[in-house]
Design an enzyme around this catalytic site. Sequence first.
Site, PDB file in Angstrom:
ATOM      1  N   CYS A 155       0.835  -1.209   0.000  1.00  0.00           N
ATOM      2  CA  CYS A 155       0.000   0.000   0.000  1.00  0.00           C
ATOM      3  C   CYS A 155       0.864   1.250   0.000  1.00  0.00           C
ATOM      4  O   CYS A 155       1.910   1.309   0.639  1.00  0.00           O
ATOM      5  CB  CYS A 155      -0.968   0.065   1.171  1.00  0.00           C
ATOM      6  N   GLY A 158       0.906  -0.865  -4.788  1.00  0.00           N
ATOM      7  CA  GLY A 158      -0.428  -1.448  -4.861  1.00  0.00           C
ATOM      8  C   GLY A 158      -1.140  -1.037  -6.126  1.00  0.00           C
ATOM      9  O   GLY A 158      -1.036   0.115  -6.553  1.00  0.00           O
ATOM     10  N   ASN A 166      -1.392   1.874   5.762  1.00  0.00           N
ATOM     11  CA  ASN A 166      -0.466   0.896   5.184  1.00  0.00           C
ATOM     12  C   ASN A 166      -0.008  -0.013   6.316  1.00  0.00           C
ATOM     13  O   ASN A 166       0.526   0.469   7.322  1.00  0.00           O
ATOM     14  CB  ASN A 166       0.738   1.600   4.550  1.00  0.00           C
ATOM     15  N   GLY A 167      -0.219  -1.308   6.154  1.00  0.00           N
ATOM     16  CA  GLY A 167       0.164  -2.257   7.198  1.00  0.00           C
ATOM     17  C   GLY A 167      -0.927  -3.280   7.426  1.00  0.00           C
ATOM     18  O   GLY A 167      -1.850  -3.423   6.614  1.00  0.00           O
ATOM     19  N   TYR A 182      12.957  -5.257  -1.835  1.00  0.00           N
ATOM     20  CA  TYR A 182      11.994  -5.382  -2.931  1.00  0.00           C
ATOM     21  C   TYR A 182      10.971  -4.253  -3.009  1.00  0.00           C
ATOM     22  O   TYR A 182      10.755  -3.678  -4.062  1.00  0.00           O
ATOM     23  CB  TYR A 182      11.266  -6.721  -2.809  1.00  0.00           C
TER      24      TYR A 182
END
Length: 443
Positions: free
Chosen positions: A2, A28, A102-103, A242
């Site tokens: 996200c 995302g 986000n999470g 990544y």
Amino acid sequence: MCGIFGIYNHKNAAELTYLGLYSLQHRGQESAGIVSSDGERFLSKIGQGEVQEVFTKEDLDKLNGKLAIGHTRYSTFGASDIKNAQPIVVKCSKGNLALVHNGNLVNAKYLRKKLEAEGAIFQTTTDSEVILHLISHAKERNFIDVLKKVLPQLKGAYSLILMTPTTMYAVRDPNGFRPLVIGKIKNGFVISSETCALDIISAEFIREVEPAEIVEFKDGKMRSYKFSQHVKKSFCIFEFIYFSRPDSVIEGRSVHHVRIQLGRNLYKEYPTEADIVFSVPDSANSAALGYSQESGIPFEYGFIRNHYIGRTFIQPKQKIRDFSAKIKYNTIKDVIRNKRVVVVDDSIVRGTTSKKLITMLKNSDAKEIHLRIASSPIIAPCVYGIDTPTKKELIAANYSVEEIRKFLGVTSLHYISIDGMISATGLKKENFCLACFTNNYPV
């Protein structure tokens, strides 16, 4: 994953948020949304798909106001459904609120059941909505006091931006699992998942939001509050490997340079004789360059990536993932034919994409294929916001390195060690979450 982004006190808040989300598209691809505030009302545009598909110029022209927050979604908790797209907007006892997250909350199901027993009615299946219900139920009147009451109840990963009609708040969990940074633009402020989104709008980087910190943007000023003394930094090392863009800076480190060092460390740990080295583009490009620099083996382009296909790892369904892998890459056969090749990739998660890529190399008549992975074997699922929900899906959790080598059909296979990963960052081991490599979860 996200991507979250916010602009406080800028006349072009929605347009800048659009550009910020564009820079965070890699985090995302399922949905995107922007909510702006003109000081009294919230105006919103939310849709499924990528940023450029969701918003038109007419949409952005209607999103008036000097405040805006945006989100680009990658689902882990809650279905890939438009009702789960963010920002989430509510009208509650604390007034109008909008939130992006986000999470992943590891105690979301417990909190949801508790809230439903108290009469709460949920509109989505996301863990993010739990946060808004807890805020609504809090008895405190001052919003900072509300957050100080609510946030310690949350367990897991959460980088948040909350917005009222006139104020904005940036929040990061006590472990600091996910990144969140603050920037400055003219008389306004910027909040973003990554620094690369600050660059696109020419904002000045100020600092990162600290773990267990609430940063309030109100009356043109920035103020900081702590909501917990139980801080244990557990930053996700996969942001370096990544997730983050290579042009971002994390913890004062260039992501690109950390990845180059990952490649250098890979060669130091497993020196190999070969004719060329190349990456699985694009996330392993920097690591392959580092491997080439350390080894002296020429860097080449073996795979060409179709940039009109999104990241296969974050496609929500396996059938779509398989199809994307087939059309995402092609080989340059003249580069590969009769060569001993070193292929550098950032990770092997399920092994499905790697298998297809190796088959392509064999069909291109590679003489030897040496696969080098710039992360350690992933043996445990992430519960903090990455879509690896069960050990059954993780090839390294079920097979040895030699078994994986045979399955993929490569000449040799080596992963970088955990110490090799850590040393590449130049940071301390105790500051990272390594749960997916060690099965030892910080929360």
